[in-house]
Design a protein around this motif. Structure first.
Motif: not given
Length: 219
Positions: A104-116
């Motif tokens: 679950e994501l909310k109000n986020v910035v994931l930069f390039d190559g992030v893994q969740v």
């Protein structure tokens, strides 16, 4: 080690201009939704599909049919949104990032190559380039007493003015499985967090967090 320039390489996100004029990464959380709408309107229809009013998906991204994408959000080139992912909105997912099963994501910035990739909750947070959160690790974004989040760095205290602040992960941070990053946690680039940790405050770059009394520099 708390500033945007300390934590991130801004070339590794489509949202580089979001950070302009700001000092600390949590400052971008307030205007993130409006920024996504503004940026989305500039994206090329030759490169990005626009399946819903506030949703933009790069044509070479892979989105599983069972994933939910709530706007506003941008899914950048080569990203993968896997089975059962739940993007509640106000999210930027970087190039070749992975948002996995039941994440679950909310109000986020994931930069390039992030893994969740497995059973993560990431809210009101910024994850730097190639940061990785192990299975079941989460960002806790609200204090139990509901007071405003204050960033702690040694004896320094920096008020955020926000009730909801998750974690700020520098580039190439590794978070072990089933760890909890408490509200306002900041982890410097290239640091590692042991599995089943409860982390608060600030972890320097190039360190290994074993527990709150044992934070050692990498050799």
């Amino acid at each position: 080690m708390l500033t945007i320039s300390d934590l991130f390489r801004l070339d590794d996100t489509i949202a580089a201009s979001l950070f302009a004029g700001k000092t600390y990464p949590w400052e971008v959380l307030e205007g993130l939704s409006a920024y996504i709408l503004q940026l989305g309107a500039t994206l090329s229809p030759e490169e990005f599909d626009h399946p819903a009013e506030d949703v933009w998906i790069a044509k070479d991204a892979k989105v599983f049919p069972s994933a939910y994408l709530g706007g506003p959000c941008i899914i950048d080139h080569g990203a993968e949104i896997r089975h059962g992912a739940f993007i509640r909105g106000s999210a930027i997912v970087g190039k070749k990032a992975v948002v996995g099963n039941s994440v679950e994501l909310k109000n986020v910035v994931l930069f390039d190559g992030v893994q969740v990739p497995h059973y993560n909750y990431v809210g009101d947070s910024v994850l730097g380039s190639h940061a990785h959160m192990g299975a079941g690790s989460i960002t806790s974004n609200v204090k139990s007493d509901k007071t405003l989040v204050v960033i702690r760095a040694g004896e320094e205290r920096i008020p955020t003015g926000r009730k909801k602040v998750g974690a700020m992960l520098g580039d190439y941070v590794e978070v072990g499985c089933n760890s909890v990053l408490n509200p306002g946690t900041v982890i410097g680039p290239h640091s590692h967090i042991y599995p089943i940790s409860s982390v608060r405050g600030t972890i320097p770059p190039h360190h290994i967090y074993k527990n709150e009394r044992e934070i050692i520099a990498k050799r």
